[in-house]
Design an enzyme around this catalytic site. Sequence first.
Site, mmCIF file in Angstrom:
data_model
loop_
_atom_site.group_PDB
_atom_site.id
_atom_site.type_symbol
_atom_site.label_atom_id
_atom_site.label_comp_id
_atom_site.label_asym_id
_atom_site.label_seq_id
_atom_site.Cartn_x
_atom_site.Cartn_y
_atom_site.Cartn_z
ATOM 1 N N CYS A 116 2.958 -4.083 1.416
ATOM 2 C CA CYS A 116 3.732 -3.064 2.062
ATOM 3 C C CYS A 116 4.483 -1.964 1.218
ATOM 4 O O CYS A 116 4.423 -0.794 1.603
ATOM 5 C CB CYS A 116 4.706 -3.606 2.981
ATOM 6 S SG CYS A 116 5.813 -4.804 2.144
ATOM 7 N N ASP B 68 0.304 -1.466 8.421
ATOM 8 C CA ASP B 68 0.849 -0.657 7.024
ATOM 9 C C ASP B 68 -0.190 -1.280 5.927
ATOM 10 O O ASP B 68 0.106 -0.525 4.706
ATOM 11 C CB ASP B 68 2.228 -1.026 6.999
ATOM 12 C CG ASP B 68 2.568 -2.583 6.763
ATOM 13 O OD1 ASP B 68 1.820 -3.248 6.955
ATOM 14 O OD2 ASP B 68 3.839 -2.924 6.171
ATOM 15 N N GLU C 212 2.761 -4.813 11.058
ATOM 16 C CA GLU C 212 2.727 -5.264 9.556
ATOM 17 C C GLU C 212 1.422 -6.264 9.193
ATOM 18 O O GLU C 212 1.211 -6.976 10.108
ATOM 19 C CB GLU C 212 4.094 -6.087 9.056
ATOM 20 C CG GLU C 212 5.169 -4.854 9.281
ATOM 21 C CD GLU C 212 6.099 -5.291 8.329
ATOM 22 O OE1 GLU C 212 5.671 -5.255 7.094
ATOM 23 O OE2 GLU C 212 7.328 -5.615 8.681
#
Length: 648
Positions: free
Chosen positions: A80, A242, A41
């Site tokens: 995200c 991401d 992430e």
Amino acid sequence: MSHTRRQAMALGALGLGAAGLTAASGQTPRAMPNILWLVSEDNNPYVGAYGDRLAHTPHIDALAKKGVLFRNAYSNAPVCAPSRFAMLTGINPESCSPAQHMRAEAKLPKAFRTYPELMRAAGYFCINNPKTDYNSDVAPAAIWDIQGIEGHWRKAPKGKPFLCVLNTGTSHESQLCAAKAGAVTPDQVRIPAFLPDDPVIRQDYATYYNIMTAMDQEIGNWLAQLEADGLADDTIVFYYGDNGGVLPRSKRYCYEEGLRVPLVVYVPPKWRHLAPAAPGSTIDAPVTLIDLPPTLLSIAGVAQPPQMTGSPLLGLRVGRRRQYAFGFRDRMDERYDLVRTVTDGRWRYIRNYLPHRPLGQHVGFEWSVQKSYRQWNALHLAGKLDARQDAFFQPKVYEELYDLTADPDEVNNLIASPASAPVAARLRRALDQHMLAINDNGFLPEGSVGEGYFASRDRAVYPLPALMRLAAAAARREPRNVNRFRQLLRSPNEATRFWAARGLLMLGGAAAPARPDLEAALAADPSDHVRIVVAETLVGLGKPQRAVEVLARLADEPSPLPVRIQAFDALSCIGAAALPALPVIRKTARSTVARDAEYPKRMATYLEAVLTGAYDPMAEGLSEAACQGSKKGGTGFMGPAESARWPS
């Protein structure tokens, strides 16, 4: 009609080709590789393989050395949830509003299938562990064979190819809550030109590097497990982030640091015919994460559905190398903006449709978890920033153009440079063509009639070409357009009236001739979205009382959540004129209503502090306990403890 023929037609409707048919019909399917997605992430390429000399990422570097590195890979959104919508569906989020807004719930058309559904139909056993965050009404448990923290390829049936997605949150924004010691120290980092060189900011940069090292160790752990299980020779491995990073002006912002991600793919020798290039190669052509679903289908031999706009990066068919990568920003948490951008890897062009709003609008979560934002804000309030550092807190310009080779920090805007004019013209055209091709929904107010993949294709409801021209005229802020905006304020089309009102708002005092039209719209326009913009405009024209009353009422419950956020956004931008709304602001700030009021509560808390003179950015940080809680589990990802639960 034979059963097999009927089955082929049914699979064709789902976008499945011959591989899917043989898998579904019981015939012996062709051999297919396993596929492992390792997803981190909030990452820029703070990775040694990308040339970062401070990075300590030996496992990702080793994967790149034997695989293929995509030099210019980008997420479709710098955050995200919209980015993951694109990766799940293969559809541009801004084509299926409200999917382009952070923490929304778009309705995926029932005829469309997500990539795990298509891959399952092709014979794959599909596992996701655990992050979803799909920004839509898709039910994760319905599309995966295994969904959740227990998911692992070891749970796949023997003899069946698997697609396994493992998500790590070690590098997530929340991990910057507290400093992390490691090989990189604050004195070693380089601070970009748009930031002040400050000890607090240096510490966050060092922490991020050290977090990346910890994340790399998780990647190495998973790769070691794959090797120990004897599956490395049969598994294509993807590693990617991401969305872009979380250091200041990255996550949520349409610059390189907000959109550029690492992407490395390893194809073992047995499956080398599916690789896009030789081991150790680097591909410089721009790619985006929306290319990943078509890539999976290409590996599996499945036909790509027409709604998927990406291009396969490898597999049985490889798409043409694209020339451009596109990105966008709409609502990020509680703050609205409308930004569209395109890059060819060398140049980045940015178009700001709301230039009257500051680049750095206050976002509660962003400020609470990261000391750098709080320190940057404090230095701004104290008048201690130079012009380049203070630009974050100032209104934007309509267009930006950066030479990424000469100016990697993106601080020297070349949009007015005669030498750069041909580049600007080329990228403008590319962006316009892209927005029309995908039917960009960004000119619809969130929560309005016309949202959705198919609904927004009704030009009577959503006249996109005309709205693009109107929004561009609004953002250019030219007083000669005042009469045009006045006329369009009476249009039967809601989106047209909305943008005519925005055009008048952005004209400021030059919109004074439209005051009677605005007052009529405030009293009678049937759209709350339009009335909010009209009210903010009237405050700026010296007619605050009735306008603020309207904003306060619409900010209060039971207005729909998008209307409440838009009303609070307007109240946040009118300064002391918002004081009469303090009762509603205080009520919302003290609300105990659950998640549906989270954004209004954040906005009200901030606004109350500003209006009463109590605002101190340095007081916004989470407590130590809250910080640990944020790092532990609130973001829906696998952290170090969970990733280690599957030993080699």
